[in-house]
Design a protein around this motif. Structure first.
Motif, PDB file in Angstrom:
ATOM      1  N   ASP A 264      90.244  65.117  36.062  1.00 53.68           N
ATOM      2  CA  ASP A 264      91.339  64.235  35.662  1.00 53.68           C
ATOM      3  C   ASP A 264      92.663  64.992  35.738  1.00 53.68           C
ATOM      4  N   GLN A 265      93.718  64.427  35.137  1.00 58.40           N
ATOM      5  CA  GLN A 265      95.043  65.051  35.216  1.00 58.40           C
ATOM      6  C   GLN A 265      95.063  66.466  34.633  1.00 58.40           C
ATOM      7  N   SER A 266      94.234  66.694  33.605  1.00 58.59           N
ATOM      8  CA  SER A 266      94.227  68.013  32.985  1.00 58.59           C
ATOM      9  C   SER A 266      93.435  69.010  33.815  1.00 58.59           C
ATOM     10  N   GLY A 267      92.843  68.534  34.902  1.00 55.40           N
ATOM     11  CA  GLY A 267      92.095  69.423  35.775  1.00 55.40           C
ATOM     12  C   GLY A 267      90.641  69.563  35.352  1.00 55.40           C
ATOM     13  N   ARG A 268      90.290  68.928  34.195  1.00 59.18           N
ATOM     14  CA  ARG A 268      88.896  69.010  33.761  1.00 59.18           C
ATOM     15  C   ARG A 268      88.155  67.784  34.248  1.00 59.18           C
TER      16      ARG A 268
END
Lengths: 463, 284
Positions: free
Chosen positions: A366-370
């Motif tokens: 997702d946007q947080s990279g997770r």
């Protein structure tokens, strides 16, 4: 000659099966010879990547050299030049993602144990030396600091050193913020926090407790009282709940409430301390950060037989420090990963008797990279527990932003600042730490406090 | 600061204290509360601000001795200091300008938080009828104060030892049935009383404000221990309240949450009373 061992000198720790029944500190710290031996692993490299890895730029090779030379007080003074709270940072900083992550020795083998050495120097000083009261030159100008967590303490310490008449306003009856109410005794003894605060008081910092700014005084009142600048370091203390059915059943706590009862009010010593806390035999802690680990390990120490960490992603995505996850596992905490609660179930008298969960699978980042967790259909199952602790994050408390006109904030509540100066949309008002960034780390808050102190000095010098 | 300037016993279990607290006295408004810690090891307990005087710099608290901390607080005397005194906390109450006539209902020690609101309304020219009640004559508090700010004051006692025998809700029903019209009802007292009042006023569709008294720790919105369900949503009584629309409050949940620590509260009280007795023997 440097000590070329690939491994850090081990630090003595309490046995997991002993320590999970007491609130005493887990890690016992280096003795002198261990510290010297570890200090000799530092090769004093020229480019000093460790220093830039430290948010407050402690002169790491310099202080380590002093330890290697057995000048422990010299090491402490070196650290103190840049870090106002070394006994705390040495214990709770995530060194693996800061100074130690870039240590040259870490390229082959383990990095130098910078955190442990910092802690050693600070503890050695506390045991062996009295703080000298330095006669600081006062400039007669008043600055107010709101909040006495790591950001406020560090900002106030630097301002006092620069000669400002500095007063910290704290809402609780005890200063320290998350160092006192959040991080448990077994990771950070409160006596140590108190000593660090006392040493700030010796610098002339005044601390007014029981002062809820926004209620008893507003920021405008502070300016009227003659404060020429204000630093807001009020943290991110507003707990998030999940918004699932059954969250208000008896036995469901926010991690903030649970940890405040235990750490600040010392509910583990009930009834000698009269604040109660209820911990059942089976406890579920929802979340995967340091707060979740602290809550789970505290619940175990309060006598719970089984403590679960319930986390919707996998261990790889957990935001908690590796060391804390490792400690939690050693102490018998059970990890239920890729599991998400959808409902808290109560008995007929309204007490928790279980949580219904679903299994998750990881999808695309997702946007947080997770990687985003996705619910697996038909995987509903119940975990029997009698206590649930919600540790899914905190956001900034709106008390200050809602009572200060012209103070701009983000949609999620964080105060908006100029990143270079930490000045807010209100002239003369600066902010830093979790109040700006949302929940982050102690050392980042301290770094922000230092930066703000420098900006305040610049602002007032030009005024 | 925090010095007790005046102490009065209002009835066998209820005490009043006037506290020196100039800054707080200047900021306090009706509907707000304080958090008190009696001594160094003490727990944090919420108490209503029953009155305040900005000029004298005083804040008045009224509390019922129900457990260890309130009993300990009751042993302090004029000249003693409260270890910690935090406030004013919570949202001040607000009334619409169209409010012309109000019925104020206070049960037991609930008359204490009721009084500053009624006093303010009275000052603003609102016409007030008040009903105050207690278990028996000696449990009725602030009678003179309430009379001074009310057009009509009705008193009830469970045993009939003062005023009329029965509950505050009995008088409430009578007044409504008599044809009295009220723009708003304010009810403060035990949860069960507030619930019963709301049951009646809802039938007649009279907006009703209640003041919640859940368990609190910090009182500043950082823990959620005081959460109540209002209109299906979770609210923190310490920052969103303590006053709420009575028709929307989940009273059953609130009653259940209030009893969460009953057994432990009893244990703390027993320990305290035991030590008091021992202290008496050793000192006496």
């Amino acid at each position: 000659m440097a000590n070329m061992s690939l491994k850090k000198v081990q630090m003595p720790e309490q046995d997991p099966n002993v320590r999970n029944k007491n609130f005493k500190e887990v890690a016992l710290g280096y003795e002198e010879n261990m510290a010297v031996e570890e200090a000799e692993r530092c090769i004093q490299c020229k480019n000093q990547p460790c220093v830039s890895g430290c948010p407050v730029h402690v002169q790491i090779p310099d202080f380590i050299k002093q330890i290697a030379n057995r000048n422990f007080e010299g090491a402490y003074q070196k650290i103190k030049e840049t870090n106002n709270l070394p006994a705390i940072c040495g214990r709770v900083c995530p060194q693996e993602s800061q100074c130690e992550s870039v240590c040259t020795r870490g390229k082959k083998g383990e990095p130098v144990a910078i955190g442990r050495l910092e802690r050693f120097a600070a503890d050695w000083h506390m045991r062996n030396k009295e703080d000298k009261v330095e006669a600081l030159k006062k400039n007669g100008r008043k600055v107010a600091v709101i909040g006495s967590g790591p950001a406020g303490l560090s900002c106030a310490g630097d301002l006092a050193k620069m000669g400002y008449d500095t007063t910290i306003f704290e809402a609780f009856h005890t200063p320290g913020g998350v160092l006192m109410y959040g991080i448990p005794e077994f990771r950070l003894p409160k006596e140590i926090v108190q000593k660090e605060i006392d040493s700030l008081k010796k610098l002339g910092v005044k601390i007014e407790t029981n002062m809820v700014i926004g209620k008893i005084l507003t920021i405008d009142d502070l300016f009227e009282m003659g404060y020429e600048a204000v630093f807001i370091g009020t943290g991110a203390g507003l707990p998030k709940f999940m918004g699932i059915p059954g969250e208000n059943l008896n036995g469901v706590y926010s991690a903030n409430e649970f940890l405040t009862r235990i750490n600040l009010m010392k509910a583990y010593d009930f009834p000698n301390h009269p604040t109660p806390v209820k911990v059942g035999k089976k406890v579920a802690v929802v979340g995967g950060g340091n707060v979740a680990m602290d809550a789970a390990r505290s619940a175990k120490r309060m006598g719970a037989d089984e403590v679960y960490i319930v986390y919707r992603r996998s261990e790889e995505e957990m935001p908690a420090r590796l060391e804390e996850i490792h400690h939690a596992k050693e102490e018998g905490i059970i990890f239920k990963l890729l599991t998400n609660p959808v409902r808290v179930i109560g008995d007929e008298s309204g007490n928790v008797k279980g949580i219904e969960c679903v299994n998750m699978v990881l999808g695309e980042p997702d946007q947080s990279g997770r990687r985003r967790p996705i619910e697996e259909k038909g995987s509903e199952h119940v975990i029997e527990v009698d206590t649930v602790i919600i540790a899914i994050g905190q956001s900034p408390n709106p008390l200050i932003t809602s009572t200060t006109e012209g103070l701009e904030k983000q949609k999620w509540g964080g105060i908006i600042v100029n990143e270079d100066t930490l000045e807010t949309s209100r002239k003369g008002v600066f902010a830093g730490g979790d109040a700006v960034t949302g929940a982050a780390t102690v050392i980042l808050a301290m770094g922000a406090g230092k930066k703000a102190a420098a900006s305040i000095h610049k602002f007032l010098s030009e005024k | 600061m925090n010095e007790i300037l005046e102490k009065k016993q209002l009835n066998p279990t209820v005490k009043l204290m006037v506290i020196n607290s100039p800054l707080m006295a200047k900021k306090a408004k009706p509907g707000q509360f304080v958090i008190v810690r009696v001594d160094e090891k003490g727990e944090r307990i919420p108490l209503t601000i029953a009155d305040y005087d900005g000029e004298k710099g005083t804040v008045t608290i009224i509390f019922q001795e129900v457990g260890m901390s309130t009993k300990k607080l009751g042993t302090l005397d004029v000249g003693d200091k409260l270890h910690d005194f935090v406030g004013p906390l919570g949202k001040p109450v607000e009334f619409s300008k169209d409010t012309k006539r109000v019925l104020a209902i206070g049960g037991g020690v609930g008359v204490a938080p009721l009084y500053p609101k009624v006093k303010m309304l009275n000052k603003n020219g609102v016409s007030i009828d008040s009903i105050i009640g207690g278990r028996s004559a000696e449990y009725v508090i602030l009678e003179d104060e309430m009379r001074a700010v009310s057009d009509n004051l009705y008193i009830t006692t469970d045993d009939g030892s003062k005023g009329r025998k029965g509950f505050v809700t009995d008088v409430l029903k009578e007044l409504i049935e008599k044809g009295n019209k009220y723009d708003e009802v304010i009810a403060i007292g035990p949860l069960i009383m507030m619930k019963m009042v709301c049951r009646i006023t809802k039938e007649y569709n009279i907006p009703t404000m209640v003041s919640m008294n859940p368990i609190m720790i910090d009182g500043t919105g950082m823990c959620g221990g005081c959460r109540v369900t209002v209109d299906g949503e979770t609210k923190f009584a310490c920052v969103d309240g303590p006053a709420f629309d009575g028709f929307k409050v989940d009273f059953d949940e609130a009653m259940r949450r209030q009893n969460m620590y009953k057994d432990m509260e009893k244990k703390a009280l027993e320990k305290y009373e035991h030590e008091c007795k021992l202290g008496g023997i050793l000192n006496g």
